[in-house]
Design an enzyme around this catalytic site. Structure first.
Site, PDB file in Angstrom:
ATOM      1  N   GLU A  90      33.599  24.694 -30.003  1.00  0.00           N
ATOM      2  CA  GLU A  90      32.271  25.280 -30.158  1.00  0.00           C
ATOM      3  C   GLU A  90      32.166  26.163 -31.389  1.00  0.00           C
ATOM      4  O   GLU A  90      33.148  26.742 -31.844  1.00  0.00           O
ATOM      5  CB  GLU A  90      31.868  26.058 -28.902  1.00  0.00           C
ATOM      6  CG  GLU A  90      32.858  27.083 -28.434  1.00  0.00           C
ATOM      7  CD  GLU A  90      32.582  27.517 -26.991  1.00  0.00           C
ATOM      8  OE1 GLU A  90      31.668  28.327 -26.812  1.00  0.00           O
ATOM      9  OE2 GLU A  90      33.270  27.040 -26.069  1.00  0.00           O
ATOM     10  N   CYS A 103      30.282  31.462 -36.554  1.00  0.00           N
ATOM     11  CA  CYS A 103      31.542  31.777 -35.895  1.00  0.00           C
ATOM     12  C   CYS A 103      32.208  30.434 -35.593  1.00  0.00           C
ATOM     13  O   CYS A 103      31.659  29.616 -34.860  1.00  0.00           O
ATOM     14  CB  CYS A 103      31.229  32.542 -34.617  1.00  0.00           C
ATOM     15  SG  CYS A 103      32.656  32.819 -33.581  1.00  0.00           S
ATOM     16  N   CYS A 110      43.538  27.818 -26.913  1.00  0.00           N
ATOM     17  CA  CYS A 110      44.298  28.927 -27.489  1.00  0.00           C
ATOM     18  C   CYS A 110      45.495  29.203 -26.586  1.00  0.00           C
ATOM     19  O   CYS A 110      45.420  29.002 -25.383  1.00  0.00           O
ATOM     20  CB  CYS A 110      43.409  30.176 -27.556  1.00  0.00           C
ATOM     21  SG  CYS A 110      44.208  31.608 -28.331  1.00  0.00           S
ATOM     22  N   CYS A 114      45.005  35.972 -23.493  1.00  0.00           N
ATOM     23  CA  CYS A 114      44.342  37.258 -23.216  1.00  0.00           C
ATOM     24  C   CYS A 114      43.569  37.169 -21.894  1.00  0.00           C
ATOM     25  O   CYS A 114      42.911  36.163 -21.614  1.00  0.00           O
ATOM     26  CB  CYS A 114      43.397  37.643 -24.353  1.00  0.00           C
ATOM     27  SG  CYS A 114      44.246  37.811 -25.929  1.00  0.00           S
ATOM     28  N   CYS A 117      39.602  36.427 -21.825  1.00  0.00           N
ATOM     29  CA  CYS A 117      39.046  35.419 -22.727  1.00  0.00           C
ATOM     30  C   CYS A 117      39.004  34.026 -22.105  1.00  0.00           C
ATOM     31  O   CYS A 117      39.991  33.566 -21.522  1.00  0.00           O
ATOM     32  CB  CYS A 117      39.871  35.383 -24.011  1.00  0.00           C
ATOM     33  SG  CYS A 117      39.272  34.197 -25.211  1.00  0.00           S
ATOM     34  N   GLY A 157      40.702  29.957 -30.439  1.00  0.00           N
ATOM     35  CA  GLY A 157      41.928  29.837 -31.228  1.00  0.00           C
ATOM     36  C   GLY A 157      42.341  31.114 -31.903  1.00  0.00           C
ATOM     37  O   GLY A 157      41.553  32.045 -32.061  1.00  0.00           O
ATOM     38  N   SER A 189      39.724  37.034 -37.547  1.00  0.00           N
ATOM     39  CA  SER A 189      40.022  37.910 -36.415  1.00  0.00           C
ATOM     40  C   SER A 189      41.329  37.474 -35.757  1.00  0.00           C
ATOM     41  O   SER A 189      41.535  36.305 -35.465  1.00  0.00           O
ATOM     42  CB  SER A 189      38.871  37.819 -35.401  1.00  0.00           C
ATOM     43  OG  SER A 189      39.151  38.587 -34.265  1.00  0.00           O
ATOM     44  N   LEU A 213      42.068  44.796 -30.892  1.00  0.00           N
ATOM     45  CA  LEU A 213      42.991  45.827 -30.399  1.00  0.00           C
ATOM     46  C   LEU A 213      42.828  46.009 -28.889  1.00  0.00           C
ATOM     47  O   LEU A 213      43.774  45.870 -28.137  1.00  0.00           O
ATOM     48  CB  LEU A 213      42.733  47.135 -31.166  1.00  0.00           C
ATOM     49  CG  LEU A 213      43.825  48.184 -31.095  1.00  0.00           C
ATOM     50  CD1 LEU A 213      45.141  47.664 -31.656  1.00  0.00           C
ATOM     51  CD2 LEU A 213      43.408  49.459 -31.829  1.00  0.00           C
ATOM     52  N   HIS A 214      41.657  46.354 -28.466  1.00  0.00           N
ATOM     53  CA  HIS A 214      41.268  46.442 -27.056  1.00  0.00           C
ATOM     54  C   HIS A 214      41.981  47.515 -26.234  1.00  0.00           C
ATOM     55  O   HIS A 214      41.631  47.747 -25.073  1.00  0.00           O
ATOM     56  CB  HIS A 214      41.397  45.087 -26.340  1.00  0.00           C
ATOM     57  CG  HIS A 214      40.669  43.965 -27.013  1.00  0.00           C
ATOM     58  ND1 HIS A 214      39.374  44.076 -27.472  1.00  0.00           N
ATOM     59  CD2 HIS A 214      41.058  42.692 -27.325  1.00  0.00           C
ATOM     60  CE1 HIS A 214      38.998  42.934 -28.019  1.00  0.00           C
ATOM     61  NE2 HIS A 214      39.996  42.081 -27.963  1.00  0.00           N
ATOM     62  N   CYS A 331      32.683  33.324 -26.646  1.00  0.00           N
ATOM     63  CA  CYS A 331      34.092  33.210 -26.311  1.00  0.00           C
ATOM     64  C   CYS A 331      34.508  32.037 -25.424  1.00  0.00           C
ATOM     65  O   CYS A 331      35.084  32.214 -24.358  1.00  0.00           O
ATOM     66  CB  CYS A 331      34.572  34.497 -25.640  1.00  0.00           C
ATOM     67  SG  CYS A 331      33.931  35.952 -26.395  1.00  0.00           S
TER      68      CYS A 331
HETATM   69  N1  SAH Z   1      42.277  34.887 -31.485  1.00  0.00           N
HETATM   70  C1  SAH Z   1      41.500  35.720 -32.335  1.00  0.00           C
HETATM   71  C2  SAH Z   1      40.097  35.222 -32.600  1.00  0.00           C
HETATM   72  C3  SAH Z   1      39.308  34.646 -31.482  1.00  0.00           C
HETATM   73  S1  SAH Z   1      38.669  35.713 -30.264  1.00  0.00           S
HETATM   74  C4  SAH Z   1      41.505  37.132 -31.847  1.00  0.00           C
HETATM   75  O1  SAH Z   1      42.123  37.412 -30.820  1.00  0.00           O
HETATM   76  O2  SAH Z   1      40.946  38.004 -32.511  1.00  0.00           O
HETATM   77  C5  SAH Z   1      37.409  36.631 -31.067  1.00  0.00           C
HETATM   78  C6  SAH Z   1      37.171  37.987 -30.450  1.00  0.00           C
HETATM   79  O3  SAH Z   1      36.518  37.877 -29.186  1.00  0.00           O
HETATM   80  C7  SAH Z   1      38.447  38.758 -30.196  1.00  0.00           C
HETATM   81  O4  SAH Z   1      38.286  40.101 -30.539  1.00  0.00           O
HETATM   82  C8  SAH Z   1      38.611  38.604 -28.706  1.00  0.00           C
HETATM   83  O5  SAH Z   1      39.455  39.574 -28.195  1.00  0.00           O
HETATM   84  C9  SAH Z   1      37.175  38.710 -28.244  1.00  0.00           C
HETATM   85  N2  SAH Z   1      36.923  38.245 -26.896  1.00  0.00           N
HETATM   86  C10 SAH Z   1      37.484  37.233 -26.231  1.00  0.00           C
HETATM   87  N3  SAH Z   1      36.973  37.138 -24.988  1.00  0.00           N
HETATM   88  C11 SAH Z   1      36.062  38.107 -24.888  1.00  0.00           C
HETATM   89  C12 SAH Z   1      35.188  38.518 -23.850  1.00  0.00           C
HETATM   90  N4  SAH Z   1      35.169  37.905 -22.653  1.00  0.00           N
HETATM   91  N5  SAH Z   1      34.357  39.556 -24.094  1.00  0.00           N
HETATM   92  C13 SAH Z   1      34.375  40.177 -25.302  1.00  0.00           C
HETATM   93  N6  SAH Z   1      35.163  39.844 -26.306  1.00  0.00           N
HETATM   94  C14 SAH Z   1      36.009  38.824 -26.095  1.00  0.00           C
END
Ligand code: SAH
Length: 345
Positions: A90, A103, A110, A114, A117, A157, A189, A213-214, A331
């Protein structure tokens, strides 16, 4: 047979020359592709013999639109794209006052795992080639009939897990024929693959680096992101400093706010201490809720509180505007619902 989009314009020119053709035909072919002509036979200024050679040697993997969703406000369009091998990914186009931003996905699925995600749920299927990344931009631009001026690698990814292809993609969108999108208009990212961040810094690129970072400490981060078991927050910050030193570019930190998990006052203060003085910007994102887990987004009150703590520490902070929530734009959710639907047929 090769996907022509995996070649840069210069490489195609070189190839044509090596095959007894005029190099400038390469420019002409790419001009047609960017105009939305994907069939060599329809490229009017290309001689018959060259067309035959191209048809015998290349195909064009411009993804097919399986579904398109436009948000009611008209500011977001989401595309489910299918490549020739049947894989679905997508891409999302967001319209801002300063231009259109896309985007894109860098992998099918992936493997980073996480917890919040949707893209990672079925694991990683395969890397996307540079041409498949480029194909998303070309097709989306032709679909909306407008130029795309910004690219963010925030779809499915982990871009630094597909490093060489991503670098090649950056070079090809940068080339003067075609999209001509400058590096400063490209954001990569990453969940924080430290050695690759350093490698990127060594290339002296001018792209914007965004770090997911989160969480401000390893203990909490490990509960959200498996990659945190491999690289510490300290190592990430060091690699960011190195990136800043080499490129002079401001880093973006993404922080998805999850109710009761990472949105407390204490964590806000801890993040403030961690980032103080660094050339950076924090993007707070109320987490997008997905049905596969029970995570809830922070209340707007908590988002404001968290943001104020960072601002008080002198850290530039913005709260991401939620766009396209009505079309599940976030996402990996669309790809998943499509796959599930498909499995239920
Ligand atoms: N793998 C890379 C890029 C893809 S994710 C990364 O980790 O940065 C793009 C962004 O969306 C990342 O910051 C990821 O942590 C965030 N993301 C993924 N799932 C999410 C969700 N459910 N709500 C908010 N942000 C999310």
């Amino acid at each position: 047979m090769k996907n022509m989009l995996d070649y840069s314009v210069d490489e195609l020119k070189e190839w044509l020359k090596d095959n007894g053709e005029k190099a400038f035909r390469g420019t002409q072919v790419f001009e047609w592709i960017y105009k939305g002509v994907y069939n060599f036979d329809d490229m009017k200024n290309i001689p018959g013999g060259t067309k035959k050679l191209l048809n015998d040697s290349f195909f064009l993997d411009i993804p097919e639109v399986v579904r398109r969703f436009d948000s009611q406000e008209g500011d977001t369009s989401k595309f489910l794209f299918k490549f020739k091998d049947g894989n679905i990914i997508e891409s999302v186009v967001m319209k801002y006052k300063h231009g259109n931003s896309i985007c894109i996905s860098t992998q099918v699925g992936c493997r980073m795992g996480c917890s919040f995600c949707a893209s990672t749920i079925g694991g990683m299927i395969r890397n996307l080639t540079p041409g498949e990344m480029l194909g998303q931009v070309i097709k989306a631009s032709n679909e909306i009939n407008e130029r795309i001026s910004n690219i963010v690698m925030m779809g499915s990814g982990e871009p630094l897990d597909n490093f060489d292809n991503v670098l090649k993609f950056i070079t090809s969108v940068n080339s003067s024929i075609g999209l001509n999108i400058g590096q400063r208009h490209i954001t990569l990212s990453t969940c924080g693959i430290v050695p690759k961040i350093k490698e990127l810094a060594d290339k002296n690129t001018q792209i914007t680096l965004a770090i997911s970072l989160h969480a401000p400490n390893d203990e909490l981060r490990r509960t959200m992101m498996p990659i945190a078991n491999k690289y510490s927050v300290k190592e990430i910050i060091e690699s960011c400093k190195y990136y800043i030193k080499n490129t002079n570019r401001r880093i973006t930190f993404e922080y998805a706010l999850v109710n009761g998990i990472n949105d407390s006052e204490e964590l806000g203060e801890e993040l403030g201490r961690l980032l103080k003085g660094l050339l950076c910007h924090v993007n707070l994102i109320p987490v997008n809720e997905i049905k596969e887990n029970n995570l809830k987004k922070s209340s707007s009150e908590n988002v404001r509180r968290f943001s104020n703590i960072l601002l008080k520490n002198g850290i530039e902070t913005t709260v991401r505007r939620e766009m396209g929530a009505d079309i599940n734009a976030a996402c990996g959710q669309l790809r998943r619902s499509y796959i599930e639907e498909d499995n239920n047929l």
